[in-house]
Scaffold this active site. Sequence first.
Site, PDB file in Angstrom:
ATOM      1  N   GLU A  99       0.834  -1.204   0.000  1.00 13.61           N
ATOM      2  CA  GLU A  99       0.000   0.000   0.000  1.00 13.61           C
ATOM      3  C   GLU A  99       0.867   1.251   0.000  1.00 13.61           C
ATOM      4  O   GLU A  99       2.041   1.203   0.391  1.00 13.61           O
ATOM      5  CB  GLU A  99      -0.894   0.006   1.252  1.00 13.61           C
ATOM      6  CG  GLU A  99      -2.359  -0.278   0.951  1.00 13.61           C
ATOM      7  CD  GLU A  99      -3.106   0.891   0.315  1.00 13.61           C
ATOM      8  OE1 GLU A  99      -2.504   1.698  -0.429  1.00 13.61           O
ATOM      9  OE2 GLU A  99      -4.324   0.991   0.558  1.00 13.61           O
ATOM     10  N   ASP A 100       0.264   2.349  -0.416  1.00 13.16           N
ATOM     11  CA  ASP A 100       0.981   3.622  -0.392  1.00 13.16           C
ATOM     12  C   ASP A 100       1.000   4.212   1.007  1.00 13.16           C
ATOM     13  O   ASP A 100       2.030   4.654   1.485  1.00 13.16           O
ATOM     14  CB  ASP A 100       0.367   4.611  -1.404  1.00 13.16           C
ATOM     15  CG  ASP A 100      -1.146   4.783  -1.252  1.00 13.16           C
ATOM     16  OD1 ASP A 100      -1.771   4.089  -0.414  1.00 13.16           O
ATOM     17  OD2 ASP A 100      -1.716   5.617  -1.977  1.00 13.16           O
ATOM     18  N   ASP A 103      -3.616   5.210   6.779  1.00 15.21           N
ATOM     19  CA  ASP A 103      -4.116   6.451   7.387  1.00 15.21           C
ATOM     20  C   ASP A 103      -5.086   6.085   8.497  1.00 15.21           C
ATOM     21  O   ASP A 103      -4.665   5.720   9.583  1.00 15.21           O
ATOM     22  CB  ASP A 103      -4.755   7.282   6.258  1.00 15.21           C
ATOM     23  CG  ASP A 103      -5.216   8.652   6.695  1.00 15.21           C
ATOM     24  OD1 ASP A 103      -4.652   9.190   7.659  1.00 15.21           O
ATOM     25  OD2 ASP A 103      -6.129   9.208   6.053  1.00 15.21           O
ATOM     26  N   PHE A 152      -1.586  16.008   4.704  1.00 18.98           N
ATOM     27  CA  PHE A 152      -1.971  15.367   3.453  1.00 18.98           C
ATOM     28  C   PHE A 152      -0.795  15.431   2.487  1.00 18.98           C
ATOM     29  O   PHE A 152      -0.311  16.496   2.133  1.00 18.98           O
ATOM     30  CB  PHE A 152      -3.209  16.014   2.842  1.00 18.98           C
ATOM     31  CG  PHE A 152      -3.840  15.137   1.798  1.00 18.98           C
ATOM     32  CD1 PHE A 152      -4.680  14.093   2.172  1.00 18.98           C
ATOM     33  CD2 PHE A 152      -3.546  15.310   0.446  1.00 18.98           C
ATOM     34  CE1 PHE A 152      -5.229  13.249   1.217  1.00 18.98           C
ATOM     35  CE2 PHE A 152      -4.098  14.470  -0.511  1.00 18.98           C
ATOM     36  CZ  PHE A 152      -4.939  13.435  -0.126  1.00 18.98           C
ATOM     37  N   ARG A 165       0.609  12.166  -8.786  1.00 20.29           N
ATOM     38  CA  ARG A 165       1.160  10.818  -8.590  1.00 20.29           C
ATOM     39  C   ARG A 165       2.567  10.692  -9.175  1.00 20.29           C
ATOM     40  O   ARG A 165       3.350   9.844  -8.756  1.00 20.29           O
ATOM     41  CB  ARG A 165       0.260   9.770  -9.255  1.00 20.29           C
ATOM     42  CG  ARG A 165      -1.125   9.626  -8.627  1.00 20.29           C
ATOM     43  CD  ARG A 165      -1.795   8.358  -9.144  1.00 20.29           C
ATOM     44  NE  ARG A 165      -3.230   8.314  -8.930  1.00 20.29           N
ATOM     45  CZ  ARG A 165      -3.820   7.890  -7.807  1.00 20.29           C
ATOM     46  NH1 ARG A 165      -3.093   7.503  -6.785  1.00 20.29           N
ATOM     47  NH2 ARG A 165      -5.129   7.862  -7.711  1.00 20.29           N
TER      48      ARG A 165
HETATM   49  P1  IMP Z   1      -7.315   4.761   5.109  1.00 25.29           P
HETATM   50  O1  IMP Z   1      -8.421   3.810   4.849  1.00 25.29           O
HETATM   51  O2  IMP Z   1      -7.801   5.984   5.843  1.00 25.29           O
HETATM   52  O3  IMP Z   1      -6.132   4.145   5.812  1.00 25.29           O
HETATM   53  O4  IMP Z   1      -6.874   5.359   3.710  1.00 25.29           O
HETATM   54  C1  IMP Z   1      -5.985   4.759   2.890  1.00 25.29           C
HETATM   55  C2  IMP Z   1      -6.020   5.400   1.525  1.00 25.29           C
HETATM   56  O5  IMP Z   1      -6.357   6.777   1.583  1.00 25.29           O
HETATM   57  C3  IMP Z   1      -4.655   5.352   0.895  1.00 25.29           C
HETATM   58  O6  IMP Z   1      -4.482   4.182   0.159  1.00 25.29           O
HETATM   59  C4  IMP Z   1      -4.652   6.601   0.043  1.00 25.29           C
HETATM   60  O7  IMP Z   1      -5.164   6.320  -1.237  1.00 25.29           O
HETATM   61  C5  IMP Z   1      -5.568   7.568   0.754  1.00 25.29           C
HETATM   62  N1  IMP Z   1      -4.807   8.542   1.581  1.00 25.29           N
HETATM   63  C6  IMP Z   1      -4.732   8.627   2.915  1.00 25.29           C
HETATM   64  N2  IMP Z   1      -3.944   9.628   3.322  1.00 25.29           N
HETATM   65  C7  IMP Z   1      -3.506  10.209   2.193  1.00 25.29           C
HETATM   66  C8  IMP Z   1      -2.604  11.311   1.930  1.00 25.29           C
HETATM   67  O8  IMP Z   1      -2.051  11.974   2.823  1.00 25.29           O
HETATM   68  N3  IMP Z   1      -2.383  11.586   0.616  1.00 25.29           N
HETATM   69  C9  IMP Z   1      -2.949  10.896  -0.413  1.00 25.29           C
HETATM   70  N4  IMP Z   1      -3.775   9.870  -0.216  1.00 25.29           N
HETATM   71  C10 IMP Z   1      -4.051   9.521   1.071  1.00 25.29           C
HETATM   72 MG    MG Z   2      -5.684   7.426  -3.182  1.00 31.70          MG
END
Ligand code: IMP
Ligand code: MG
Length: 180
Positions: A99-100, A103, A152, A165
Amino acid sequence: MIKNDVEKVLISEEELKEIIKRLGKQITEDYKDKNLLVVSVLKGSVMVMADLLREIKLPLRIDFMAVSSYGSGTTTSGSVKIIKDLDINLAGYDLLIVEDILDSGVTLSNLKEILLTRGPARVKICTLLDKPERRKADIVADYVGARIPDAFVVGYGLDYDEKYRNLPYVGILSPSVYGE
Ligand code: IMP
Ligand code: MG
């Protein structure tokens, strides 16, 4: 200019290279003699996936899936929807989800649960970035590239409204871009 939208470079290109090397080395050690399937969660993990794969010195297979998380906003939507599923049957594989960013953790905890029902030997998570302050779901990544503060970020695969990206570094998006 794209660069003016980035308030600060958080992780440089050189630092990203070092991070990926370290992760690849760890994964190479941990997955010797395992039936490794590396799963990329599109689209954010595209850069880390491509670079990380070259640092894993083991036989492996790859697959891709896409799930919904954020739209054009910067807050989490709450649940996960599979948009593109895997092609490979998971039975018996040692899965490594790439994963990237972790969060709230909602996306990955839901995804992990879904994949666990398909009979893999094991499911582990590798995330380039981790924002532990924002965690809502009960989930920890097995491999973390870097822990970052609650901001962010964009670049190296990460987007805001599908943009940025292609930046070769990870930077903090200027709040003026999303109107704050
Ligand atoms: P989560 O479900 O809140 O953990 O969100 C995960 C997804 O939200 C990641 O795979 C990203 O695509 C997006 N995301 C969360 N934080 C950021 C950020 O700071 N920048 C860009 N995308 C984010
Ligand atoms: Mg995203």
